[in-house]
Design a protein around this motif. Structure first.
Motif, PDB file in Angstrom:
ATOM      1  N   ALA A  53      -6.820 -34.105 -10.769  1.00 44.69           N
ATOM      2  CA  ALA A  53      -7.171 -33.551  -9.464  1.00 44.69           C
ATOM      3  C   ALA A  53      -8.643 -33.175  -9.354  1.00 44.69           C
ATOM      4  O   ALA A  53      -9.106 -32.824  -8.265  1.00 44.69           O
ATOM      5  N   ASN A  54      -9.383 -33.238 -10.448  1.00 47.22           N
ATOM      6  CA  ASN A  54     -10.796 -32.827 -10.435  1.00 47.22           C
ATOM      7  C   ASN A  54     -11.689 -34.066 -10.387  1.00 47.22           C
ATOM      8  O   ASN A  54     -11.840 -34.762 -11.394  1.00 47.22           O
ATOM      9  N   PRO A  55     -12.322 -34.353  -9.243  1.00 49.13           N
ATOM     10  CA  PRO A  55     -13.126 -35.579  -9.124  1.00 49.13           C
ATOM     11  C   PRO A  55     -14.404 -35.554  -9.946  1.00 49.13           C
ATOM     12  O   PRO A  55     -15.048 -36.589 -10.125  1.00 49.13           O
ATOM     13  N   GLU A  56     -14.786 -34.389 -10.460  1.00 48.87           N
ATOM     14  CA  GLU A  56     -16.015 -34.280 -11.249  1.00 48.87           C
ATOM     15  C   GLU A  56     -15.815 -34.748 -12.692  1.00 48.87           C
ATOM     16  O   GLU A  56     -16.791 -35.023 -13.401  1.00 48.87           O
ATOM     17  N   ILE A  57     -14.569 -34.835 -13.138  1.00 48.52           N
ATOM     18  CA  ILE A  57     -14.300 -35.219 -14.522  1.00 48.52           C
ATOM     19  C   ILE A  57     -14.320 -36.738 -14.637  1.00 48.52           C
ATOM     20  O   ILE A  57     -13.624 -37.432 -13.916  1.00 48.52           O
ATOM     21  N   ARG A  58     -15.123 -37.238 -15.567  1.00 46.05           N
ATOM     22  CA  ARG A  58     -15.256 -38.685 -15.770  1.00 46.05           C
ATOM     23  C   ARG A  58     -14.634 -39.155 -17.081  1.00 46.05           C
ATOM     24  O   ARG A  58     -14.469 -40.360 -17.282  1.00 46.05           O
ATOM     25  N   ALA A  59     -14.340 -38.235 -18.008  1.00 42.44           N
ATOM     26  CA  ALA A  59     -13.749 -38.630 -19.285  1.00 42.44           C
ATOM     27  C   ALA A  59     -12.941 -37.466 -19.847  1.00 42.44           C
ATOM     28  O   ALA A  59     -13.302 -36.304 -19.667  1.00 42.44           O
ATOM     29  N   LEU A  60     -11.850 -37.801 -20.540  1.00 47.58           N
ATOM     30  CA  LEU A  60     -11.008 -36.803 -21.193  1.00 47.58           C
ATOM     31  C   LEU A  60     -10.944 -37.105 -22.688  1.00 47.58           C
ATOM     32  O   LEU A  60     -10.612 -38.223 -23.085  1.00 47.58           O
ATOM     33  N   VAL A  61     -11.263 -36.099 -23.511  1.00 45.74           N
ATOM     34  CA  VAL A  61     -11.164 -36.218 -24.962  1.00 45.74           C
ATOM     35  C   VAL A  61      -9.900 -35.490 -25.419  1.00 45.74           C
ATOM     36  O   VAL A  61      -9.651 -34.357 -25.001  1.00 45.74           O
ATOM     37  N   ILE A  62      -9.099 -36.135 -26.264  1.00 46.15           N
ATOM     38  CA  ILE A  62      -7.942 -35.504 -26.888  1.00 46.15           C
ATOM     39  C   ILE A  62      -8.347 -35.144 -28.312  1.00 46.15           C
ATOM     40  O   ILE A  62      -8.741 -36.027 -29.093  1.00 46.15           O
ATOM     41  N   ALA A  63      -8.277 -33.870 -28.676  1.00 44.82           N
ATOM     42  CA  ALA A  63      -8.794 -33.419 -29.966  1.00 44.82           C
ATOM     43  C   ALA A  63      -7.862 -32.384 -30.586  1.00 44.82           C
ATOM     44  O   ALA A  63      -6.940 -31.884 -29.940  1.00 44.82           O
ATOM     45  N   SER A  64      -8.138 -32.074 -31.853  1.00 45.45           N
ATOM     46  CA  SER A  64      -7.409 -31.021 -32.557  1.00 45.45           C
ATOM     47  C   SER A  64      -8.256 -30.574 -33.733  1.00 45.45           C
ATOM     48  O   SER A  64      -9.337 -31.121 -33.983  1.00 45.45           O
ATOM     49  N   THR A  65      -7.751 -29.586 -34.463  1.00 45.83           N
ATOM     50  CA  THR A  65      -8.419 -29.133 -35.675  1.00 45.83           C
ATOM     51  C   THR A  65      -7.398 -29.129 -36.816  1.00 45.83           C
ATOM     52  O   THR A  65      -6.215 -29.400 -36.608  1.00 45.83           O
ATOM     53  N   GLY A  66      -7.852 -28.800 -38.006  1.00 46.86           N
ATOM     54  CA  GLY A  66      -6.945 -28.785 -39.147  1.00 46.86           C
ATOM     55  C   GLY A  66      -7.006 -30.081 -39.931  1.00 46.86           C
ATOM     56  O   GLY A  66      -7.847 -30.948 -39.692  1.00 46.86           O
ATOM     57  N   LYS A  67      -6.103 -30.234 -40.876  1.00 38.37           N
ATOM     58  CA  LYS A  67      -6.115 -31.390 -41.766  1.00 38.37           C
ATOM     59  C   LYS A  67      -5.766 -32.679 -41.037  1.00 38.37           C
ATOM     60  O   LYS A  67      -6.336 -33.739 -41.318  1.00 38.37           O
ATOM     61  N   SER A  68      -4.820 -32.618 -40.116  1.00 37.46           N
ATOM     62  CA  SER A  68      -4.328 -33.816 -39.422  1.00 37.46           C
ATOM     63  C   SER A  68      -4.647 -33.760 -37.941  1.00 37.46           C
ATOM     64  O   SER A  68      -4.724 -32.677 -37.351  1.00 37.46           O
ATOM     65  N   PHE A  69      -4.787 -34.944 -37.350  1.00 32.17           N
ATOM     66  CA  PHE A  69      -4.915 -34.997 -35.894  1.00 32.17           C
ATOM     67  C   PHE A  69      -3.620 -34.516 -35.265  1.00 32.17           C
ATOM     68  O   PHE A  69      -3.602 -33.596 -34.461  1.00 32.17           O
ATOM     69  N   SER A  70      -2.499 -35.142 -35.642  1.00 32.49           N
ATOM     70  CA  SER A  70      -1.191 -34.702 -35.134  1.00 32.49           C
ATOM     71  C   SER A  70      -0.078 -35.401 -35.900  1.00 32.49           C
ATOM     72  O   SER A  70      -0.212 -36.557 -36.312  1.00 32.49           O
ATOM     73  N   ALA A  71       1.019 -34.670 -36.067  1.00 32.54           N
ATOM     74  CA  ALA A  71       2.225 -35.248 -36.673  1.00 32.54           C
ATOM     75  C   ALA A  71       3.199 -35.754 -35.622  1.00 32.54           C
ATOM     76  O   ALA A  71       4.317 -36.155 -35.955  1.00 32.54           O
ATOM     77  N   GLY A  72       2.799 -35.722 -34.345  1.00 35.93           N
ATOM     78  CA  GLY A  72       3.665 -36.237 -33.296  1.00 35.93           C
ATOM     79  C   GLY A  72       4.720 -35.246 -32.862  1.00 35.93           C
ATOM     80  O   GLY A  72       4.537 -34.029 -32.955  1.00 35.93           O
TER      81      GLY A  72
END
Length: 268
Positions: A53-72
């Motif tokens: 809904a925000n027209p100013e956003i041109r890119a979205l980064v999916i991130a995390s911290t810790g040892k793993s990105f994600s276990a799903g």
């Protein structure tokens, strides 16, 4: 309470931060490998709607911290159901719904894969437009065959359309861990860098996306995804092409070309 009996910190719901034309969606459960719990699915869908809904956003980064990105997906409730007699479909938004929504998000998406990528998060990353990993920490495996799970339709289609028949079969049917170099070779990763160069590469991609014509970038993303799934909406594509031809974006792009300067696009 002794340290041995202290409950594990299961973290908190995903969060969203904005910086210029970039949004970052952060998974916040590092102590449990950033697994995605049912309440996280609801929150991620809400945040994706906010981004859309925000027209100013041109890119979205999916991130995390810790040892793993994600276990799903969190498998705890599934294990309990299996022990009690069988897995049941549950009401409400599913993990598959969340991934499909992410893939078809209007704006480009970048997965910041600083560590291991496992289970359903392999599909979460694959649904992003760009996947930046680090050597040697970014490894992945699809464990469905190890635990008896038959994967959902859209995920199977995504693997085949993006990685090809042979790679999809190898990843699903053998459930073997893949090195960062192998992930780059088969196209799972779009970029592979040293750990200290990860954020610079993420910045470069996000900044570049912020400079380009939004209607052209977003229209191309949608069409390419639809073609990959053999579901191209031709009338909608023609309508987007016509809108781009009549837009201020194309006027600005051509003016900037003639004036030998960098264009400034507004997305209309």
């Amino acid at each position: 309470m002794s340290a041995a009996l202290k409950p594990r910190d299961e973290g908190s719901l995903p969060s969203l931060t904005l910086s210029g034309s970039r949004a970052t969606l952060q998974l916040n459960r590092p102590e449990v490998m950033n697994r995605i719990q049912p309440e996280d699915i609801v929150e991620i869908l809400r945040l994706l709607g906010e981004v859309e809904a925000n027209p100013e956003i041109r890119a979205l980064v999916i991130a995390s911290t810790g040892k793993s990105f994600s276990a799903g997906a969190h498998l705890g409730s599934m294990a309990q159901q299996a022990a009690a007699g069988g897995i049941r479909d549950t009401p409400g938004a599913t993990f598959e719904d969340m991934i499909n929504r992410l893939e078809m998000l209007r704006i480009p998406t970048i997965a910041r894969l600083h560590g291991g990528v496992y289970g359903g998060s392999t599909d979460l990353a694959l649904a992003c437009d760009f996947r930046v990993g680090v050597t040697p920490r970014t490894v992945m495996f699809m464990p469905a065959a190890r635990i008896g799970v038959h994967y959902y339709e859209s995920g199977l289609r995504r693997y085949v359309s993006r990685l090809g028949f042979n790679n999809a079969k190898r990843l699903f049917m053998l459930a073997e861990e893949q090195s960062s170099e192998e992930l780059l070779r088969i196209g799972y990763l779009t970029d592979l860098v040293a750990p200290e160069a990860l954020d610079a590469r993420i910045d470069a991609i996000a900044d570049r996306l912020g400079e380009l014509a939004p209607l052209a970038v977003q229209g191309a993303k949608r069409a390419i995804n639809e073609i990959g799934h053999q579901a191209l909406d031709v009338p909608a594509l023609k309508e987007r092409i016509a809108q781009a031809k009549a837009s201020e974006d194309i006027k600005e792009g051509l003016r900037a070309f003639q004036e030998k300067r960098k264009p400034v696009f507004r997305g209309h």
